[in-house]
Design a protein around this motif. Structure first.
Motif, short mmCIF file in Angstrom:
data_model
loop_
_atom_site.label_atom_id
_atom_site.label_comp_id
_atom_site.label_asym_id
_atom_site.label_seq_id
_atom_site.Cartn_x
_atom_site.Cartn_y
_atom_site.Cartn_z
N ALA A 82 0.90 -1.29 0.01
CA ALA A 82 0.13 0.02 -0.13
C ALA A 82 0.79 1.16 0.06
O ALA A 82 0.53 2.42 -0.74
CB ALA A 82 -1.02 -0.06 1.22
N ILE A 83 1.88 1.21 0.74
CA ILE A 83 2.74 2.45 0.81
C ILE A 83 3.39 2.64 -0.44
O ILE A 83 3.59 3.68 -1.21
CB ILE A 83 3.92 2.16 1.72
CG1 ILE A 83 3.42 2.29 3.27
CG2 ILE A 83 5.00 3.29 1.64
CD1 ILE A 83 4.47 1.71 4.11
N LYS A 84 3.64 1.57 -1.33
CA LYS A 84 4.41 1.87 -2.52
C LYS A 84 3.47 2.40 -3.58
O LYS A 84 3.80 3.15 -4.48
CB LYS A 84 4.76 0.45 -3.15
CG LYS A 84 6.09 -0.30 -2.58
CD LYS A 84 6.46 -1.59 -2.99
CE LYS A 84 7.66 -2.16 -2.37
NZ LYS A 84 8.79 -1.62 -1.91
N VAL A 85 2.16 2.02 -3.50
CA VAL A 85 1.03 2.49 -4.56
C VAL A 85 0.72 3.75 -3.98
O VAL A 85 0.87 4.81 -5.11
CB VAL A 85 -0.16 1.72 -4.17
CG1 VAL A 85 -1.48 2.53 -4.81
CG2 VAL A 85 -0.21 0.34 -4.90
N LEU A 86 0.80 4.22 -2.85
CA LEU A 86 0.85 5.85 -2.58
C LEU A 86 2.05 6.30 -2.96
O LEU A 86 1.86 7.91 -3.19
CB LEU A 86 0.61 5.88 -0.90
CG LEU A 86 -0.76 5.32 -0.50
CD1 LEU A 86 -0.77 5.36 1.10
CD2 LEU A 86 -1.83 6.43 -0.98
N LYS A 87 3.20 5.99 -2.80
CA LYS A 87 4.32 6.76 -3.34
C LYS A 87 4.16 6.96 -4.67
O LYS A 87 4.73 8.06 -5.48
CB LYS A 87 5.53 5.96 -3.05
CG LYS A 87 6.22 5.98 -1.68
CD LYS A 87 7.21 4.99 -1.70
CE LYS A 87 7.83 5.26 -0.12
NZ LYS A 87 9.38 4.30 0.09
N VAL A 108 3.55 13.07 3.71
CA VAL A 108 2.27 12.58 3.17
C VAL A 108 1.58 11.78 4.43
O VAL A 108 2.10 10.70 4.86
CB VAL A 108 2.43 11.59 1.99
CG1 VAL A 108 1.13 11.04 1.66
CG2 VAL A 108 3.06 12.43 0.90
N SER A 109 0.45 12.19 4.88
CA SER A 109 -0.21 11.66 6.19
C SER A 109 -0.50 10.19 5.89
O SER A 109 -0.26 9.36 6.80
CB SER A 109 -1.34 12.52 6.34
OG SER A 109 -2.53 12.37 5.37
N LYS A 168 1.33 7.16 8.38
CA LYS A 168 0.40 6.43 9.08
C LYS A 168 0.61 4.81 8.86
O LYS A 168 0.80 4.05 9.55
CB LYS A 168 -1.13 6.84 9.02
CG LYS A 168 -1.46 8.18 9.69
CD LYS A 168 -2.72 8.50 9.30
CE LYS A 168 -3.19 9.90 10.05
NZ LYS A 168 -4.59 10.26 9.58
N LEU A 169 0.82 4.59 7.59
CA LEU A 169 0.89 3.36 7.15
C LEU A 169 2.30 2.75 7.56
O LEU A 169 2.42 1.93 7.88
CB LEU A 169 0.68 3.07 5.62
CG LEU A 169 -0.62 2.88 5.32
CD1 LEU A 169 -0.84 2.98 3.80
CD2 LEU A 169 -1.40 1.93 5.59
N ARG A 173 5.65 -0.82 11.11
CA ARG A 173 6.55 -1.03 12.19
C ARG A 173 5.92 -1.75 13.28
O ARG A 173 6.58 -2.53 14.07
CB ARG A 173 7.02 0.41 12.76
CG ARG A 173 7.94 1.18 11.79
CD ARG A 173 8.86 2.33 12.45
NE ARG A 173 7.65 3.43 12.88
CZ ARG A 173 7.51 4.34 12.28
NH1 ARG A 173 8.02 4.40 10.92
NH2 ARG A 173 6.47 5.43 12.43
N PHE A 174 4.82 -1.59 13.42
CA PHE A 174 3.91 -2.26 14.74
C PHE A 174 3.89 -3.78 14.29
O PHE A 174 4.01 -4.71 15.08
CB PHE A 174 2.74 -1.70 14.73
CG PHE A 174 1.74 -2.57 15.51
CD1 PHE A 174 1.93 -2.81 16.81
CD2 PHE A 174 0.76 -3.30 14.95
CE1 PHE A 174 1.06 -3.59 17.69
CE2 PHE A 174 -0.20 -4.15 15.53
CZ PHE A 174 -0.01 -4.55 17.22
N LEU A 175 3.56 -3.97 13.01
CA LEU A 175 3.31 -5.42 12.44
C LEU A 175 4.88 -6.16 12.62
O LEU A 175 4.95 -7.23 12.64
CB LEU A 175 2.63 -5.24 11.14
CG LEU A 175 1.28 -5.15 11.01
CD1 LEU A 175 0.85 -4.78 9.81
CD2 LEU A 175 0.56 -6.25 11.86
N HIS A 176 6.08 -5.30 11.91
CA HIS A 176 7.13 -6.04 12.26
C HIS A 176 7.34 -6.31 13.37
O HIS A 176 8.05 -7.46 13.48
CB HIS A 176 8.16 -4.76 11.50
CG HIS A 176 9.63 -5.43 11.43
ND1 HIS A 176 9.94 -6.32 10.54
CD2 HIS A 176 10.54 -5.27 12.36
CE1 HIS A 176 11.16 -6.87 10.81
NE2 HIS A 176 11.72 -6.05 11.77
#
Length: 586
Positions: free
Chosen positions: A188-193, A207-208, A212-213, A218-221
């Motif tokens: 998802a981060i790649k798509v937003l980039k 980019v908010s 947030k993602l 980081r939490f999931l990692h």
């Protein structure tokens, strides 16, 4: 193809995305989740809500579970009786049935991240495999979105509540672990980039949505690391059910026996030979990933055509047998790897025999360059190859074995050997497996906490023992690997590969009972043993059960034994009597 609220939803089978039941994830009450059987039984129903996202009703998609994983082409007659776990259906939005706008968006994203030079992209180009996974995860998200009344477009990646529903669905309904969920967040981060590529300068931290993602990622990692450590502790406390590398070697031996037995039909022998060759490649050449052998091509010329330069190829001629691997996960870091198979006698013999005699029978008259084929003579698909590997091991009562498990079993076995102390050998083994030393430790090393910490605790204990006994605490090296023979018994220790005996728990003076084991290694006074199963009178073979490998104190072992390997029956023949072996321990 099916529809919900007027939106067309073409579905197709993929490797990494599951059947997305269009349950509204804003309502995540556990009792509303459906089992796999419920999903399959209700696949013919259709929801009627005009606004599925705001409705709390579970909506069914017509024909959602009508297709199945592509596993039938690898099913052989002899393996139909093998009971495998029920696999859930796996679907994503079919890219061939996307509308023009969605198709253009998907192609643009893939081109953006794969172009060698791209000034609007921060960082280097992604590998073909990474871009393929990104495309797959986008289509998975689109499948979820369209089932909930949205259109297939990248713009919905800006809708973080919808993304949260999608990730919650993957976690709650599909049971994905934190590590896999982290990959979806990164996608998802790649798509937003890509979406903000022309409007943002820098690392996109302003980019908010991306910020947030990133926090979610980081939490999931951290959660994934905690899951992995918890699994290790649970494994250590509740018993060991890992696949051991000794299990793999024993399967290799048994496939060899099956291939060489007399009376086999030609087609049956050819099928067995393919299984033997595939497992031999994983065992003899350090186990690679599934794609490296699944898409291996046979090439009889010394030079590759341009279209095959990024493929995995076996160069084959009378005087040449070279395995050339170029299409793999870390190829951009490690480059093409070439292995001269003529240096390895057993591998060379079986590869040549397979190509010249067994493969033509398996092709059934079809013409293509793929070396390994399914039961119809066609190349394996991704899912059918995984099922094929599972069925090889399931025939020997080893369930759920994947190529990733093979890699983990090998790395764990290697890390437990004294040779792993050599840094140069660690690098060489990692290079042969086509991963890094760091990845070997963090991804494939499945040793328990006790196994990893043992040497460190022994060292600390040796220091404390010296202090208690008043020995001089100088900078001299501390010998914390006292020989077991000095502690417990006199004479030489058994060496790895030697057969030893142990007294059974139910043995009595009147009815003595023993069992045999093969020594895998000895560290201090602890031996790692592989149980030998008594298959007939005085004949023993290595067991393949999940608990067949365990640790025992050296003082409990009975050795030496009068044992010979029976080549005809492929087992160890014991010539000692039970009584005389029990007397050795007294």
């Amino acid at each position: 193809m099916s529809s919900l609220s007027g939106v067309e939803m073409p579905l197709t089978d993929t490797e990494s995305t599951d059947a997305l039941m269009p349950k509204n994830l804003s309502d995540t009450v556990p009792e509303m989740s459906l089992s796999s059987q419920d999903r399959m039984a209700s696949s013919g129903q259709q929801g009627e809500s005009t606004n599925p996202v705001d409705d709390t009703t579970i909506h069914f998609v017509d024909g959602l579970c009508a297709s199945s994983c592509d596993t039938h082409d690898s099913t052989s007659n002899e393996s139909k009786s093998v009971c495998l776990p029920q696999r859930r259906k796996k679907f994503a939005f079919d890219k061939n049935l996307l509308d023009v706008k969605a198709t253009q968006e998907l192609k643009a994203v893939c081109r953006h991240f794969s172009m060698p030079f791209n000034s609007s992209r921060l960082g280097e180009a992604h590998s073909k495999q990474t871009v393929s996974k990104l495309e797959e995860r986008i289509r998975c998200f689109w499948g979820f979105a369209t089932r909930n009344g949205y259109s297939a477009t990248l713009e919905w990646y800006k809708d973080l509540p919808l993304l949260d529903q999608f990730h919650t669905y993957l976690k709650v309904d599909r049971g994905l672990k934190a590590g896999t969920l982290c990959m979806y967040v990164h996608a998802a981060i790649k798509v937003l980039k890509f979406i903000y590529r022309n409007s943002v300068v820098g690392d996109f931290s302003n980019v908010s949505e991306i910020a947030k993602l990133r926090a979610t990622g980081r939490f999931l990692h951290r959660s994934a690391e905690l899951e992995r450590k918890t699994e290790r502790r649970t494994q250590s406390a509740c018993g060991d059910s890992r696949l051991y590398w000794e299990h793999v070697l024993e399967v290799l031996k048994r496939l060899s026996v099956e291939f060489e037995q007399e009376g086999l039909a030609k087609a049956e022998r050819a099928r067995t030979h393919q299984k033997l060759v595939i497992i031999l490649l994983y065992a003899a050449l350090c186990p690679g990933r599934s794609k490296e052998y699944r898409e291996l091509l046979l090439h009889c010329d010394s030079k590759l055509p341009d279209h095959a330069k990024q493929s995995n190829v076996l160069f084959y001629s009378k005087n040449t047998l070279v395995l050339s691997i170029a299409d793999y996960k870390n190829a951009k870091f490690l480059g093409r790897q070439e292995i001269n198979l003529q240096d390895y006698e057993e591998v060379c013999y079986h590869i040549r025999l397979f190509i010249e005699h067994s493969r033509p029978l398996l092709l059934q008259g079809k013409q293509h360059q793929y070396i390994f084929v399914n039961n119809q003579g066609d190349p394996f698909s991704e899912s059918s190859y995984c099922t094929y590997i599972q069925r090889i091991f399931s025939a020997f009562d080893l369930k759920g074995v994947s190529t990733n498990e093979l890699r983990s079993a090998f790395v764990t076995w290697f890390m437990n050997r004294p040779e792993s102390n050599s840094a140069s050998l660690q690098r060489s083994v990692a290079f042969a497996c086509r991963h890094s030393v760091r990845q070997a430790y963090h991804t494939y090393d499945r040793r328990t906490y006790g196994e990893i910490a043992k040497r460190g605790i022994e060292f600390s204990n040796a220091v404390a023992a010296r202090a208690l006994t008043g020995q001089d605490e100088s900078n001299a090296a501390i010998n914390f690997t006292l020989s077991p023979s000095k502690r417990h018994r006199e004479g030489p220790l058994p060496v790895p590969g030697e057969v030893v005996a142990l007294v059974a728990a139910d043995s009595t003076p009147r009815l003595p009972a023993i069992f045999l084991a093969k020594v895998l290694n000895i560290t201090n006074d602890i031996a790692t043993l592989h149980h030998l199963e008594n298959v007939q009178e005085n004949l023993y073979r290595p067991s393949l059960s999940a608990d067949s490998i365990w640790k025992e104190k050296v003082e409990s072992l009975i050795f030496p034994l009068f044992v010979e390997f029976d080549h005809k029956n492929r087992g160890f023949r014991l010539f000692n009597t039970v009584t005389e072996l029990c007397e050795q321990l007294i």
